[in-house]
Every structure is written in C-alpha cells, then in structure tokens.
Scaffold this motif. Structure first.
Motif, mmCIF file in Angstrom:
data_model
loop_
_atom_site.group_PDB
_atom_site.id
_atom_site.type_symbol
_atom_site.label_atom_id
_atom_site.label_comp_id
_atom_site.label_asym_id
_atom_site.label_seq_id
_atom_site.Cartn_x
_atom_site.Cartn_y
_atom_site.Cartn_z
ATOM 1 N N THR B 91 28.016 44.394 39.833
ATOM 2 C CA THR B 91 28.860 43.459 40.575
ATOM 3 C C THR B 91 30.001 44.194 41.270
ATOM 4 O OG1 THR B 91 28.309 41.723 38.986
ATOM 5 C CG2 THR B 91 30.281 41.378 40.346
ATOM 6 N N THR B 92 30.683 45.047 40.534
ATOM 7 C CA THR B 92 31.818 45.750 41.141
ATOM 8 C C THR B 92 31.325 46.750 42.195
ATOM 9 O OG1 THR B 92 31.818 47.354 39.316
ATOM 10 C CG2 THR B 92 33.285 45.463 39.105
ATOM 11 N N ASP B 95 30.919 44.933 45.606
ATOM 12 C CA ASP B 95 32.028 44.114 46.130
ATOM 13 C C ASP B 95 32.670 44.832 47.303
ATOM 14 O OD1 ASP B 95 34.010 42.142 46.394
ATOM 15 O OD2 ASP B 95 35.395 43.359 45.189
ATOM 16 N N GLY B 99 33.976 39.182 47.942
ATOM 17 C CA GLY B 99 33.455 38.471 46.785
ATOM 18 C C GLY B 99 31.967 38.692 46.585
ATOM 19 N N VAL B 100 31.489 38.240 45.435
ATOM 20 C CA VAL B 100 30.097 38.482 45.030
ATOM 21 C C VAL B 100 29.478 37.167 44.553
ATOM 22 C CG1 VAL B 100 28.628 39.667 43.337
ATOM 23 C CG2 VAL B 100 30.551 40.886 44.387
ATOM 24 N N VAL B 126 37.500 40.971 41.116
ATOM 25 C CA VAL B 126 36.397 40.598 42.003
ATOM 26 C C VAL B 126 36.174 39.086 41.909
ATOM 27 C CG1 VAL B 126 33.956 40.954 42.542
ATOM 28 C CG2 VAL B 126 35.306 42.828 41.547
ATOM 29 N N VAL B 128 33.921 36.043 41.920
ATOM 30 C CA VAL B 128 32.484 35.860 41.671
ATOM 31 C C VAL B 128 32.139 34.374 41.680
ATOM 32 C CG1 VAL B 128 30.565 36.272 40.065
ATOM 33 C CG2 VAL B 128 32.409 37.951 40.248
#
Lengths: 333, 333
Positions: B91-92, B95, B99-100, B126, B128
């Motif tokens: 996820t990071t 990014d 945003g994710v 982040v 999410v």
C-alpha cells in the motif's frame, strides 16, 4: 466423461459459433464449410496467411486471426485435419492479389489436405506458398507424422510471419521469414495426465499416478519415454536438454522462451517451469529477450506443458513486437 | 498428486519469481514480504490500486498489475489470505499522494487482513479506501465468508477502476466507480472436478463420475447443490437464472458477459457456454456489448467455469476499452 458440451458431434460447430459471437469485432465465421477469416479480409495487396488443423488446440488457430497474424483459420474436427473443401475457400477468401501463405503443422493429414487445397487454389489463380512447422525434437517420426511434429513453434511462426505480411512484405519475403523462424525454433512437451476427446469418451492414453510422459505430442501421441514423476526443475531440464542440443544456441545469442500449458495446468506451475528454463538458458550465457507463458497451443484439458525456444534475430524481435490484435494475442494497438 | 512443482511450500515463491522474470518490463517483485508492484510505482498524483488474496487463482491478481489496472498485488499462500505485513508495504509503495484503494474479495480472512493493513497505512499518513467485491449469487454465506463471496466480478472491478485511476480520477471518484461495478455485477460457477492444493496433496472435494457442483466457490467450497451431469446448455441455464434473477437486467440494457474457466477446462467448452449464455441474454432483449472469455480467475486446475454478468453504463464501457497493459489483459497500447 464430464465436459461442458452438448452433443460430442457439435463441439467444434458450437464452440466456433460462440467464438465468432464473442469476437465479432475481429473475425467472421463461415459456417459451411467451416472456416474463420479476419473481419476485413481480403486486404488488397497484402499477403494472406492461412493456418489450420484439428480442433482441440485452442486458442490455436482461430484465436490468432486478426491484424498482424492470420487472415484465416481452418478448424478440423477434434484432433483431425481440416479438409481441402474448407481450406480452399479460406484461401481464396483472403487472397488480396499478393498471394497466400499456408502455415502447416507437420502432420500427414494436414500436409496432404493443405497440398490439395493449394493445388486447387492455384488452379483458380491464387499463388500459394507453404511452410511446414516441425519444431518438436521429441521424436523423429510419430503416430501421425513423417518427420518431426509441429507444435508450439507454430504460434511464433504465425505471429512473426503475420507481422511481416502486415507491414507489406511480398509473398517471397513472408515465406522466407516464416521459414527462418521454423529453422530456428525447437520444442518439447510433457504430459502428467491425458485428455479426453469428446467423441471418444475415454482418455486418449493412460498414465499411472506416478508416471509422466516425456516428449508427448499435442494429440497425446507417444513421446520419448515414460518416467516416474519428478519435480518441476528435473522435468524442465529433461525438456531443455534435447531442445538446446538440437538448436545449438551459443552464449550471447538472444532467444524467445515460450512455456506453454497443455490446457489443464495452472498458470502458477507454468511460471515455475519458466523460472527453471530461464535459469538453464542464463547459465549458458543465453539472453532471454522475449517471453510467452500461458495456454497458447493446448490438447484439450491435458495436464502438462511444453517449452519452445526460438533463436531471435533483430528483425524477428521487431516483428514480434509489432502490433497484433487477435483474440489470444493483443498488443501495440 | 502430479504437479509441475518442486517443494509444495515454495510454489508461490517460485511461481512469482518466474512471473517477475517473464514480465520484468511491467512489474517488480518484492520478495520479503512478498508483493508485486507496477514497474513505475508510485506514480505521483495517481490513485494507487491494490488487490490481493490467496494464490491459486492466477492470473488474478499479479497478472493484472500494470498500466490501467492494479498498482500492486499481494499474493497469500495457496487459497489463504495475504497478511497485513505484506499488504501494508504494498500500500505504501504505490501511494503517489492521491490515496490508495483496496479492492478486496469478500472472504473473512481477506477482509480482516486488508482492514488491519489499511489502519496501519492510515497511521503512516496514507489515505485508504476499501471496496468489497461480493458478486457470487450462489450462497448467502459460505465456508469462508459472511455475506456473498467475491469471484469473477473482481476482474471487472480491477479493470474499470484501474481505467478511472489511470485517467486521473480522485480517490473518491475511483472508489465510487468501483462500487458502481460491484453493485451491478453478479456471478455463479460450476465445478465438474476438484483441484488439489499442493500442500494438501488431495483433491479439495470429491465428485462422482456423474456429478457436478452448481454454485461452487473458487476454493472448491460448497455451492448450492450437487446434481447429475447435464449438458452445457442446461448447466448454463442453471447459472444464468439466479444471476439474472438477482441482477434484474431489463430488455434493452447493455451488459458485459464474462465466461471464465476455472483452470482445467478447454477454451472450446468455455465458448460453448458463452454461446448459450449469450442466447439467453439476447432472448430477453439484453445487449451483449462487451465480452471476455478465458481463464481469468481460476482455482488451480479445477474443471468448471463461471459466468459473470455486468450491467454496463457508458462510462464503464469507456473505461473498459481504455488502454490496459498487464500480463493477462492487454489492449489499446
């Protein structure tokens, strides 16, 4: 036998009907006699490419009809050559005045029927050339073949010759590059479990729970030998050794590495085979310049895989990368 | 058990290693903890899309990493959710400041682990959002799920939301269109024969020679009922009826029809199912505007198929057609 079919006799007809409906933007299906052409065939001034063979190897060949690959595909009955009365109208339908190349896998029935169709087409004024794909190093002659069988290399011939035809090469030039691919491509396969031809209703051969067949053909015809089950790296080595012995690739040369699923093998396993095949090439200093991994020439739901290695030159790479838009290969457009 | 593997414990690692080598132009593999990102991640200003789940469903999800689809895929062990310590760095890593979006199939383990990872990512700054795909109409709750399971619709969510992210939509907008796809997509599957998870070494369930399972899950978990084998048209009707009853598509509406192979079913059979499903839609005046036929979300080598119907609007069609370049879907570029 459990299959998602209706009548075993209608499998090819109904399947091609579904294929034509799903890909109506790309292809036209001619039902009687059965063949499939590019939607925009014939293209004036472009060499027409025709291939075909027994059904059961999908996506080969209909999945390769479209821009940058085949102009027509001629499906026979399951594992049975198409007939000249199918191949002839497919040939004339895609002749745009620049002649037609027949790409034929080396099986006796296919060779004879394409030959007859070529003669009939010539009598109708179409110039036809033929190349025979014979990349399978497993056996010299087989149940259905005099000389080596045509297998995975066929996909590569169709793509690269298709790219050449699309850029406007002459019939002689397209034929020459198709032959150059054939001269530089070798394959070998393995079966873990057999497939069942719908109208037969029984597996095409038997393997025990601990047995595999090295050098299997795409119709389940016998290969080199049966051995006890081994791990993926061991099996991959057994396929790569005869390929490289025959192809004689030198350190520093570039190849396309194609790991093909026979229809019933998970993608995860194909990538495990790919991983090892690539290691073996790189250990010899051979450069894997392009790759293809997936179900591209199958034997119904057979469990197993084949490996194909093509020695590349710069022109082949350029044609491989050129735009292609078919049901089964699609890039650059 | 005969499989093209080395060590059952290394199947995912070795397979992803092969995948990364074959598609090094598209993806980067991060081995420890294991996840796959787009080669050019993170893309500044672009919403990042992350999906993942148990392995064994290839090409889902790693095969959909690339332009116009996912930014990262997180493979768990076979049929087992990935862990938060994999999902968090994926996820990071993708990014780009916009945003994710987590696209999660509705299985209890996946939901919990993505939720934990989302909280940890938020703590790292982040933003999410999460959507849950729950398109399987077969059962309301299942062995691994509270609420409906996420199956074939996932591929369509990833493609259409991926197209929206690629054109620069905000996180809210990408989330909204992903949810709109989820609200308009329904699926159901059938198994003819089970698959074998490598570390289990035994088929995940038993079906007799004349028995099939209607409403099967993608891990072989039970469906609605077992029935005696029928022909393809009959089975197709049994899958389409509950899909259409639940989705309530009206005459004149446009749909995407997706016939998916579970891994061990020949393409010819998938096209026979497609043919009948399309007939059933057209008989009700429903327009099949787009189609997808092939092995896109599998259960290893399971024999069977699933049907997915997505009610389309004009924006979904535009995003479906927009350029995509991944290992398993590739067009327009």
């Amino acid at each position: 036998m459990k299959k998602l079919i209706n009548d075993p006799k209608q499998v090819v007809t109904e399947s091609v009907e579904g294929f034509g409906a799903a890909h109506a933007d790309l292809v036209s299906v001619h039902p009687e006699p059965l063949f499939i052409t590019r939607k925009d065939a014939p293209r004036q001034g472009k060499v027409g490419l025709v291939s075909g063979g027994g059904s059961g190897h999908e996506p080969l060949h209909a999945g390769y009809v479209g821009r940058g690959m085949l102009d027509a595909a001629v499906p026979g009955a399951m594992f049975t050559s198409p007939t000249p009365d199918q191949i002839l109208p497919a040939t004339t339908a895609v002749d745009g005045g620049a002649g037609v190349l027949h790409i034929v896998k080396n099986y006796t029935g296919d060779v004879l029927n394409f030959e007859t169709a070529a003669e009939l087409a010539e009598a109708e004024g179409v110039t036809v050339r033929t190349v025979l794909v014979n990349d399978d190093v497993a056996v010299e002659d087989s149940l259905y073949t005099a000389g080596r069988r045509g297998v995975g290399g066929t996909v590569l011939v169709e793509r690269i010759a298709g790219g050449a035809a699309e850029r406007g090469d002459s019939l002689d030039a397209v034929t020459a590059i198709a032959q150059r691919v054939i001269d530089n491509v070798r394959s070998m396969g393995v079966a873990l479990a057999a497939c069942t031809v719908p109208h037969a209703g029984q597996p095409s051969f038997d393997l025990t729970d601990d047995e595999i067949e090295i050098g299997i053909g795409i119709h389940g015809e016998p290969g080199r030998h049966r051995i006890a089950m081994e791990n993926a790296d061991g099996i991959t080595g057994r396929l790569m050794e005869p390929i490289l012995a025959d192809l004689k690739v030198d350190s520093g040369e570039k190849v396309l590495l194609f790991v093909n699923g026979m229809g019933g093998t998970p993608a995860s396993e194909l990538y495990i085979v790919y991983r090892r095949a690539r290691q073996l090439l790189e250990e010899q200093g051979i450069v894997v310049e392009r790759s293809l991994v997936g179900n591209y020439i199958t034997a119904l739901e057979m469990q197993g895989a084949s490996i194909t290695v093509l020695r590349l030159d710069d022109e082949m790479v350029e044609l491989w990368d050129s735009p292609v838009h078919t049901a089964a290969l699609h890039w650059g457009v």
